[in-house]
Motif scaffolding. Structure first.
Motif, PDB file in Angstrom:
ATOM      1  N   GLU A 100       0.841  -1.201   0.000  1.00  0.00           N
ATOM      2  CA  GLU A 100       0.000   0.000   0.000  1.00  0.00           C
ATOM      3  C   GLU A 100       0.875   1.249   0.000  1.00  0.00           C
ATOM      4  N   GLY A 101       2.119   1.090  -0.472  1.00  0.00           N
ATOM      5  CA  GLY A 101       3.034   2.233  -0.585  1.00  0.00           C
ATOM      6  C   GLY A 101       3.785   2.552   0.708  1.00  0.00           C
ATOM      7  N   GLN A 102       3.608   1.728   1.742  1.00  0.00           N
ATOM      8  CA  GLN A 102       4.273   2.013   3.013  1.00  0.00           C
ATOM      9  C   GLN A 102       5.749   1.601   2.965  1.00  0.00           C
ATOM     10  N   ALA A 103       6.587   2.382   3.635  1.00  0.00           N
ATOM     11  CA  ALA A 103       7.997   2.007   3.776  1.00  0.00           C
ATOM     12  C   ALA A 103       8.090   0.867   4.786  1.00  0.00           C
ATOM     13  N   LEU A 104       9.062  -0.030   4.561  1.00  0.00           N
ATOM     14  CA  LEU A 104       9.295  -1.150   5.477  1.00  0.00           C
ATOM     15  C   LEU A 104      10.730  -1.097   5.953  1.00  0.00           C
ATOM     16  N   THR A 105      10.953  -1.594   7.159  1.00  0.00           N
ATOM     17  CA  THR A 105      12.331  -1.725   7.627  1.00  0.00           C
ATOM     18  C   THR A 105      12.421  -2.915   8.581  1.00  0.00           C
ATOM     19  N   TRP A 106      13.603  -3.530   8.616  1.00  0.00           N
ATOM     20  CA  TRP A 106      13.858  -4.622   9.556  1.00  0.00           C
ATOM     21  C   TRP A 106      14.698  -4.060  10.692  1.00  0.00           C
ATOM     22  N   ALA A 107      14.251  -4.282  11.922  1.00  0.00           N
ATOM     23  CA  ALA A 107      14.938  -3.686  13.068  1.00  0.00           C
ATOM     24  C   ALA A 107      15.197  -4.741  14.133  1.00  0.00           C
ATOM     25  N   ARG A 108      16.346  -4.614  14.782  1.00  0.00           N
ATOM     26  CA  ARG A 108      16.603  -5.485  15.932  1.00  0.00           C
ATOM     27  C   ARG A 108      15.718  -5.031  17.092  1.00  0.00           C
ATOM     28  N   PRO A 109      15.157  -5.993  17.849  1.00  0.00           N
ATOM     29  CA  PRO A 109      14.295  -5.582  18.967  1.00  0.00           C
ATOM     30  C   PRO A 109      14.939  -4.533  19.883  1.00  0.00           C
ATOM     31  N   VAL A 110      16.250  -4.638  20.161  1.00  0.00           N
ATOM     32  CA  VAL A 110      16.886  -3.651  21.052  1.00  0.00           C
ATOM     33  C   VAL A 110      16.937  -2.261  20.427  1.00  0.00           C
TER      34      VAL A 110
END
Ligand code: C5P
Length: 134
Positions: A100-110
């Motif tokens: 839906e055009g949203q940016a995504l990112t992968w992040a470490r929980p900390v």
């Protein structure tokens, strides 16, 4: 007060990072980073609703047995109360894209505290940190 049921998912990659999606312009809390998911439709189970939302928002296919309940958020916003079960998922088909055009990112929980998240999502962070540390 009206109770709104929203289901959310912490999708974990093989490296222990979790997926965040940025809420698009025009939506409440635009620009905030959230765990993907969305509002349940009438008659839907939380799992069915989440599977539908993950397909619509990220273009991925998730099986019910790959969704593990972790915890939930219960947060009063100005005009409604949000009840939001959070599931963990480590296995899905497809590659997540912001359908839906949203940016995504992968992040470490900390590192999740580095992202501006909806107030309902913030109390979930320690649960994810514990999950990867435990
Ligand atoms: O995504 P949607 O706008 O349908 O979600 C309904 C409401 O639930 C949002 O306006 C937002 O306040 C809240 N929400 C949240 N955290 C999420 C998803 C939704 O606080 N991860």
């Amino acid at each position: 007060m009206k109770i709104v049921m929203v289901t959310a998912c912490a999708l974990f990659d093989a490296d222990g990072r979790v997926l965040l999606a940025q809420r698009p312009e025009g939506k409440a809390l635009a620009g905030f980073w959230e765990f993907p998911g969305g509002k349940l439709e009438a008659g839907e189970t939380p799992e069915d609703g989440l599977i539908r939302e993950l397909r619509e928002e990220l273009g991925i296919t998730v099986k019910k047995e790959c969704l593990a309940p972790l915890t939930f958020a219960s947060h009063t916003y100005e005009d409604f109360h949000l009840l939001m079960p959070l599931y963990v998922c480590r296995r899905w088909d497809g590659t997540p894209v912001g359908a839906e055009g949203q940016a995504l990112t992968w992040a470490r929980p900390v590192r999740l505290r580095d992202y501006k998240m909806p107030p309902a999502d913030e109390p979930l962070i320690p649960h994810l940190i514990d999950l990867v540390a435990g």
